[in-house]
Design an enzyme around this catalytic site. Structure first.
Site, short mmCIF file in Angstrom:
data_model
loop_
_atom_site.label_atom_id
_atom_site.label_comp_id
_atom_site.label_asym_id
_atom_site.label_seq_id
_atom_site.Cartn_x
_atom_site.Cartn_y
_atom_site.Cartn_z
N LYS A 1 0.71 -1.41 -0.02
CA LYS A 1 -0.08 0.13 -0.11
C LYS A 1 1.12 1.25 -0.16
CE LYS A 1 -4.46 -1.03 0.46
NZ LYS A 1 -5.76 -0.61 -0.42
N ASP B 1 -8.01 -0.29 6.94
CA ASP B 1 -8.20 -1.53 7.88
C ASP B 1 -6.78 -2.06 8.39
OD1 ASP B 1 -10.96 -2.57 7.56
OD2 ASP B 1 -10.54 -2.44 5.42
#
Length: 391
Positions: A74, A121
């Protein structure tokens, strides 16, 4: 197909940002990431024994766990998007972006007093927190109910302010957006889009192209199939768009995999329009527990040959075991719950005659999987590894 459900609508031409995910853009994104001292292409692992067991020709897994020491891919999107945001504020050319430029006084002055807000998350928030630390600014991260402590601790260790909220992921996105808008110097760095908020999500997707370009260069033949996990869909759409344009004569079949409890792309494909999942989304695939597709991602995927798999948690448990305890001769890969679902879905689909035929998983198939995270929840990984799952 007890553990998976499949829909495979035909592609349809809709307006999208497909061209923004071109091979040329991937080169630009990779040049930026290459400028960081810790950059190295993540491994591409070929699993020959497993491909033979599944009756396909080739199987590769892109292992993202070593990425910048953050255990997930990410950071590629977060770092690139924030860099583009700074460049836009300073009137700087995209090609001029580099680690040294970001570390310079002009960029640090531009971000002085800035706060990066996001909802996550786990992995995206860690990437945003890392980027904020590198730039010397604050990060505020909102996480959904049920978030495990290890993911919270990993983000806090990078200096971010973190709270776990009594709401789901999509609720945290709305909270982060509201707080960013109300905060002096607030910048929302979110990997999903909505009306009026598209530029930073687009830059995040372009950051992910580094991973796609690396994989393309590491393979000695283009994939015929790519299994891509989707939360909001930004990574899946970016990688799918890159390969469709890099190999236009033989575009790969894209297989989107999601947890059954949060299968918003599966439902959208079945209904022919964006369909959200609401309420609690109980799944061990925390990084994919997103109920609302990014409209940028959804538009791109509609233009491509895609199938959509809704997967029970059992699927990713099997995937984790397949990767961490591989067949004899294959290299082990430590993959978390959201990282391993592609491997589990491939196992399920290859073993089901209907799914196998629908997806074209024959003896000539060359399949690419992306293990998007390592052991971001070590406790759950250990529990899944101890389960008796027949492979």
């Amino acid at each position: 197909m007890n553990n998976i459900r499949l829909v495979s609508p035909p592609p349809r031409r809709v307006e999208s940002r497909l061209e923004d995910m071109s091979p040329a853009q991937a080169q630009t994104s990779r040049a930026f990431h290459r400028s960081f001292p810790g950059y190295a292409p993540t491994p591409l692992v070929e699993l020959r024994a497993l491909s033979a067991r599944l009756g396909i020709h080739r199987l590769w897994v892109k292992d993202e766990s070593p990425r910048f020491g953050l255990n997930a891919f990410k950071v590629l999107g977060a770092s690139y998007a924030v860099a583009r945001h700074i460049a836009a504020r300073l009137g700087m050319a995209e090609a001029a972006l580099s680690c040294d430029v970001l570390a310079g006084e002009a960029c640090r002055e531009a971000m002085r007093g800035a706060t990066l807000f996001t909802a996550t998350d786990g992995n995206h928030g860690r990437g945003v927190a890392w980027t904020a630390r590198e730039l010397g600014c604050r990060a505020v991260v909102r996480m959904p109910m049920g978030t495990v402590e290890s993911r919270v601790a990993n983000i806090r260790a990078l200096g971010a302010e973190v709270t776990v909220e009594a709401r789901n992921y999509d609720g945290c996105v709305r909270l982060a957006a509201q707080q960013a808008a109300q905060s002096p110097g607030g910048v929302l760095v979110q990997d999903t889009a909505w009306e009026g908020y598209t530029q930073i999500p687009l830059w995040i997707m372009q950051g992910y192209l580094t991973m796609a370009l690396e994989a393309d260069e590491q393979m000695d033949a283009p994939p015929t199939h790519i299994f891509l996990q989707a939360g909001v869909g930004s990574m899946a759409a970016a990688v799918a768009a890159y390969f469709a344009q890099a190999h236009p004569q033989e575009p790969p079949k894209i297989v989107i995999v999601e947890p059954a409890a949060a299968d918003c792309f599966f439902r959208s494909a079945a209904n022919g329009e964006i369909t959200a999942v609401t309420g609690e989304m109980p799944t061990i695939m925390a990084g994919l527990a997103c109920g609302e597709p990014s409209p940028i991602a959804w538009a791109i995927l509609q233009n491509l040959p895609c199938a959509y798999l809704s997967c029970a948690d059992e699927v990713t448990r099997r995937g984790m075991r397949l990767l961490s305890r591989p067949l004899t001769g294959d290299r082990p890969i430590v993959s978390g719950e959201s990282g391993a679902v592609g491997a589990g879905a491939l196992w399920e689909a290859a073993g089901d005659e209907t799914a196998r035929k629908a997806l074209g998983l024959d003896a000539s198939a060359r399949v690419l999987l992306i293990s998007t995270e390592g052991d971001t929840d070590p406790v759950n990984l250990l529990m899944c590894d101890k389960e008796v799952i027949e492979v």
